[in-house]
Design a protein around this motif. Structure first.
Motif, PDB file in Angstrom:
ATOM      1  N   LEU A 171       0.827  -1.213   0.000  1.00  0.00           N
ATOM      2  CA  LEU A 171       0.000   0.000   0.000  1.00  0.00           C
ATOM      3  C   LEU A 171       0.859   1.261   0.000  1.00  0.00           C
ATOM      4  O   LEU A 171       0.511   2.257  -0.649  1.00  0.00           O
ATOM      5  CB  LEU A 171      -0.939  -0.017   1.201  1.00  0.00           C
ATOM      6  N   LYS A 172       1.979   1.227   0.684  1.00  0.00           N
ATOM      7  CA  LYS A 172       2.875   2.381   0.661  1.00  0.00           C
ATOM      8  C   LYS A 172       3.376   2.660  -0.745  1.00  0.00           C
ATOM      9  O   LYS A 172       3.515   3.822  -1.156  1.00  0.00           O
ATOM     10  CB  LYS A 172       4.037   2.166   1.627  1.00  0.00           C
ATOM     11  N   ARG A 173       3.630   1.589  -1.513  1.00  0.00           N
ATOM     12  CA  ARG A 173       4.080   1.772  -2.895  1.00  0.00           C
ATOM     13  C   ARG A 173       2.996   2.406  -3.755  1.00  0.00           C
ATOM     14  O   ARG A 173       3.280   3.040  -4.771  1.00  0.00           O
ATOM     15  CB  ARG A 173       4.510   0.432  -3.491  1.00  0.00           C
ATOM     16  N   LEU A 174       1.739   2.239  -3.343  1.00  0.00           N
ATOM     17  CA  LEU A 174       0.620   2.841  -4.070  1.00  0.00           C
ATOM     18  C   LEU A 174       0.251   4.222  -3.525  1.00  0.00           C
ATOM     19  O   LEU A 174      -0.727   4.817  -3.962  1.00  0.00           O
ATOM     20  CB  LEU A 174      -0.601   1.914  -3.991  1.00  0.00           C
ATOM     21  N   GLY A 175       1.015   4.696  -2.560  1.00  0.00           N
ATOM     22  CA  GLY A 175       0.754   6.025  -2.015  1.00  0.00           C
ATOM     23  C   GLY A 175       0.188   6.027  -0.615  1.00  0.00           C
ATOM     24  O   GLY A 175      -0.157   7.092  -0.078  1.00  0.00           O
ATOM     25  N   GLY A 176       0.063   4.842  -0.001  1.00  0.00           N
ATOM     26  CA  GLY A 176      -0.440   4.760   1.358  1.00  0.00           C
ATOM     27  C   GLY A 176      -1.946   4.940   1.442  1.00  0.00           C
ATOM     28  O   GLY A 176      -2.666   4.845   0.450  1.00  0.00           O
ATOM     29  N   ILE A 177      -2.423   5.177   2.654  1.00  0.00           N
ATOM     30  CA  ILE A 177      -3.840   5.425   2.914  1.00  0.00           C
ATOM     31  C   ILE A 177      -3.945   6.725   3.698  1.00  0.00           C
ATOM     32  O   ILE A 177      -3.343   6.860   4.774  1.00  0.00           O
ATOM     33  CB  ILE A 177      -4.482   4.271   3.717  1.00  0.00           C
ATOM     34  N   GLN A 178      -4.720   7.667   3.175  1.00  0.00           N
ATOM     35  CA  GLN A 178      -4.901   8.945   3.860  1.00  0.00           C
ATOM     36  C   GLN A 178      -6.222   9.028   4.621  1.00  0.00           C
ATOM     37  O   GLN A 178      -6.395   9.896   5.470  1.00  0.00           O
ATOM     38  CB  GLN A 178      -4.811  10.093   2.856  1.00  0.00           C
ATOM     39  N   ALA A 179      -7.160   8.135   4.290  1.00  0.00           N
ATOM     40  CA  ALA A 179      -8.439   8.087   5.003  1.00  0.00           C
ATOM     41  C   ALA A 179      -9.051   6.717   4.785  1.00  0.00           C
ATOM     42  O   ALA A 179      -8.818   6.065   3.750  1.00  0.00           O
ATOM     43  CB  ALA A 179      -9.396   9.175   4.506  1.00  0.00           C
ATOM     44  N   MET A 180      -9.856   6.274   5.756  1.00  0.00           N
ATOM     45  CA  MET A 180     -10.597   5.018   5.654  1.00  0.00           C
ATOM     46  C   MET A 180     -12.081   5.305   5.858  1.00  0.00           C
ATOM     47  O   MET A 180     -12.441   6.188   6.631  1.00  0.00           O
ATOM     48  CB  MET A 180     -10.123   4.013   6.708  1.00  0.00           C
ATOM     49  N   VAL A 181     -12.905   4.514   5.183  1.00  0.00           N
ATOM     50  CA  VAL A 181     -14.355   4.596   5.356  1.00  0.00           C
ATOM     51  C   VAL A 181     -14.873   3.173   5.493  1.00  0.00           C
ATOM     52  O   VAL A 181     -14.565   2.317   4.651  1.00  0.00           O
ATOM     53  CB  VAL A 181     -15.045   5.275   4.150  1.00  0.00           C
ATOM     54  N   ILE A 182     -15.660   2.907   6.529  1.00  0.00           N
ATOM     55  CA  ILE A 182     -16.230   1.568   6.726  1.00  0.00           C
ATOM     56  C   ILE A 182     -17.731   1.645   6.497  1.00  0.00           C
ATOM     57  O   ILE A 182     -18.422   2.491   7.066  1.00  0.00           O
ATOM     58  CB  ILE A 182     -15.943   1.027   8.142  1.00  0.00           C
ATOM     59  N   SER A 183     -18.234   0.744   5.673  1.00  0.00           N
ATOM     60  CA  SER A 183     -19.633   0.807   5.253  1.00  0.00           C
ATOM     61  C   SER A 183     -20.605   0.451   6.366  1.00  0.00           C
ATOM     62  O   SER A 183     -21.651   1.096   6.502  1.00  0.00           O
ATOM     63  CB  SER A 183     -19.868  -0.118   4.054  1.00  0.00           C
TER      64      SER A 183
ATOM     65  N   LYS B 106     -24.828   8.173   3.446  1.00  0.00           N
ATOM     66  CA  LYS B 106     -25.503   7.292   4.402  1.00  0.00           C
ATOM     67  C   LYS B 106     -26.884   6.934   3.853  1.00  0.00           C
ATOM     68  O   LYS B 106     -27.743   7.792   3.678  1.00  0.00           O
ATOM     69  CB  LYS B 106     -25.615   7.992   5.748  1.00  0.00           C
ATOM     70  N   LEU B 107     -27.088   5.642   3.581  1.00  0.00           N
ATOM     71  CA  LEU B 107     -28.361   5.165   3.049  1.00  0.00           C
ATOM     72  C   LEU B 107     -29.172   4.377   4.071  1.00  0.00           C
ATOM     73  O   LEU B 107     -30.389   4.285   3.958  1.00  0.00           O
ATOM     74  CB  LEU B 107     -28.128   4.281   1.814  1.00  0.00           C
ATOM     75  N   GLY B 108     -28.519   3.778   5.067  1.00  0.00           N
ATOM     76  CA  GLY B 108     -29.248   2.954   6.031  1.00  0.00           C
ATOM     77  C   GLY B 108     -29.740   1.677   5.397  1.00  0.00           C
ATOM     78  O   GLY B 108     -29.248   1.220   4.369  1.00  0.00           O
ATOM     79  N   GLY B 109     -30.736   1.070   6.032  1.00  0.00           N
ATOM     80  CA  GLY B 109     -31.309  -0.168   5.522  1.00  0.00           C
ATOM     81  C   GLY B 109     -30.722  -1.377   6.204  1.00  0.00           C
ATOM     82  O   GLY B 109     -31.244  -1.860   7.217  1.00  0.00           O
ATOM     83  N   HIS B 110     -29.611  -1.874   5.687  1.00  0.00           N
ATOM     84  CA  HIS B 110     -28.961  -3.055   6.261  1.00  0.00           C
ATOM     85  C   HIS B 110     -28.611  -2.820   7.728  1.00  0.00           C
ATOM     86  O   HIS B 110     -28.868  -3.655   8.591  1.00  0.00           O
ATOM     87  CB  HIS B 110     -27.731  -3.377   5.427  1.00  0.00           C
ATOM     88  N   PHE B 111     -28.016  -1.684   8.023  1.00  0.00           N
ATOM     89  CA  PHE B 111     -27.859  -1.142   9.370  1.00  0.00           C
ATOM     90  C   PHE B 111     -28.370   0.295   9.321  1.00  0.00           C
ATOM     91  O   PHE B 111     -28.409   0.903   8.250  1.00  0.00           O
ATOM     92  CB  PHE B 111     -26.390  -1.167   9.818  1.00  0.00           C
ATOM     93  N   PRO B 112     -28.735   0.887  10.453  1.00  0.00           N
ATOM     94  CA  PRO B 112     -29.230   2.267  10.423  1.00  0.00           C
ATOM     95  C   PRO B 112     -28.267   3.242   9.752  1.00  0.00           C
ATOM     96  O   PRO B 112     -28.693   4.189   9.103  1.00  0.00           O
ATOM     97  CB  PRO B 112     -29.428   2.598  11.903  1.00  0.00           C
ATOM     98  N   GLY B 113     -26.964   2.997   9.914  1.00  0.00           N
ATOM     99  CA  GLY B 113     -25.979   3.902   9.341  1.00  0.00           C
ATOM    100  C   GLY B 113     -25.272   3.383   8.109  1.00  0.00           C
ATOM    101  O   GLY B 113     -24.223   3.931   7.733  1.00  0.00           O
TER     102      GLY B 113
ATOM    103  N   ASP C 192     -24.219   3.568  14.196  1.00  0.00           N
ATOM    104  CA  ASP C 192     -23.802   2.178  14.381  1.00  0.00           C
ATOM    105  C   ASP C 192     -22.692   2.024  15.417  1.00  0.00           C
ATOM    106  O   ASP C 192     -22.081   0.954  15.522  1.00  0.00           O
ATOM    107  CB  ASP C 192     -23.350   1.588  13.043  1.00  0.00           C
ATOM    108  N   ALA C 193     -22.425   3.067  16.198  1.00  0.00           N
ATOM    109  CA  ALA C 193     -21.323   3.021  17.163  1.00  0.00           C
ATOM    110  C   ALA C 193     -21.504   1.926  18.206  1.00  0.00           C
ATOM    111  O   ALA C 193     -20.521   1.423  18.766  1.00  0.00           O
ATOM    112  CB  ALA C 193     -21.170   4.380  17.843  1.00  0.00           C
TER     113      ALA C 193
END
Length: 324
Positions: free
Chosen positions: A122-134, A199-206, A159-160
């Motif tokens: 991943l570092k060779r691809l530029g790393g990760i600057q942010a993550m998003v979990i569905s 945020k669409l909800g449905g499967h989980f509220p968030g 969903d916390a």
């Protein structure tokens, strides 16, 4: 506190729990929820260290095709999306997707397995600057990833309660960002990346999707069907053809493995959010869940909703009158 590499990870769903004491963790609360399940073989746990020590798993990087209408000015030969897939499969078996933008890289969703080889790739691809979990089924080891790349991870506030490692004692650097709004812009280094968390909800509220430059990353929120992945371009004799009428592309489920559908009210609410976005390529949570470069894709989402609502017996539902 034990080293997090020794924390127990559910073999069924990949959730990392904040204990190394097997006697203290007889069950996984994620798997006990009606949306998930405990395998017939029973509940069992491993650790990230044990998975590494086995030496049998690795994360593969699979470029996904660009669509013809992308507009960010990126090299058309450089993949904007790269899937990260653990092999042999572990837990639910989902893939993560690295989204490459001019402002930086965003990791969509998370796989449980993380090793040094993955970090270096991943570092060779530029790393990760942010993550998003569905949604919570893919929370897995997101704090391990965020710590390695020193980046924020965006989660739905609704969903916390499903966090297995809640609180500041586990997120000492405050990397989690809990989203309240329907739409969130991902800003990297003060620059708008163009990525939108919706945020669409449905499967989980968030439950969330990610929209970027004509792509929509759907996870389990818009669940792609086998018919959706079919091209229908030619028949068995090689003659051109089109999609048959009444064939869906997506399904909308409260529980995917236990086959419990969303109700028409939830489906309608999802439509009234997602209809505001433009997309022509969709990528789901699993290998092969891809529809690439179809300008009718939003119509296919709406058609799929109508098919599901009619199948439930709601022949007069207002959504049946909606158009794109």
């Amino acid at each position: 506190m034990a080293d997090s590499l020794s924390y127990l990870i559910c073999n069924a769903c990949g959730t990392q729990h904040p204990t190394a004491d097997r006697a203290s963790l007889p069950t996984c609360f994620i798997c006990d929820d009606p949306r998930q399940f405990v395998p017939a073989s029973g509940q069992s746990f491993t650790t990230l260290q044990a998975l590494r020590d086995e030496g049998t798993r690795r994360n593969e990087f699979i470029p996904l095709p660009n669509h013809s209408g992308h507009s960010t000015g990126a090299d058309p030969e450089t993949p904007q999306l790269t899937a990260i897939v653990t092999t042999p499969s572990f837990g639910i078996g989902q893939r993560a997707i690295l989204v490459r933008t001019p402002a930086g890289n965003v990791l969509w969703d998370c796989v449980a397995y993380l090793d040094d080889a993955t970090v270096e790739a991943l570092k060779r691809l530029g790393g990760i600057q942010a993550m998003v979990i569905s949604h919570p089924h893919f929370y897995t080891t997101h704090l391990e990833w965020a710590a390695r790349f020193e980046c924020p991870v965006y989660l739905a506030a609704e969903d916390a309660q499903w966090l297995a490692r809640p609180g500041k004692e586990h997120d000492t650097e405050g990397r989690r960002v809990f989203l309240e709004e329907v739409e969130t812009k991902v800003v990297i280094g003060g620059v708008d990346s163009g990525v939108r968390i919706v945020k669409l909800g449905g499967h989980f509220p968030g439950s969330q999707v990610l929209v970027y430059d004509g792509y929509i990353l759907t996870a389990d929120t818009l669940m792609m069907t086998p018919a959706g992945k079919s091209t229908w371009k030619v028949d068995a004799l090689g003659n051109p053809r089109t999609r048959p009428p009444g064939v869906n592309s997506f399904t909308f489920m409260w529980s995917i493995p236990n086959m419990i559908p969303l109700n028409p009210t939830e489906i309608t609410r999802i439509w009234h959010v997602v209809k505001n976005y433009e997309f022509r390529s969709a990528h789901g949570g699993f290998v092969g869940a891809d529809i690439v470069d179809d300008v009718s894709l939003k119509s296919r989402v709406l058609d799929s909703m109508k098919i599901q609502i009619r199948a439930m017996g709601y022949d007069q539902h207002p959504l049946l009158e909606e158009t794109v």
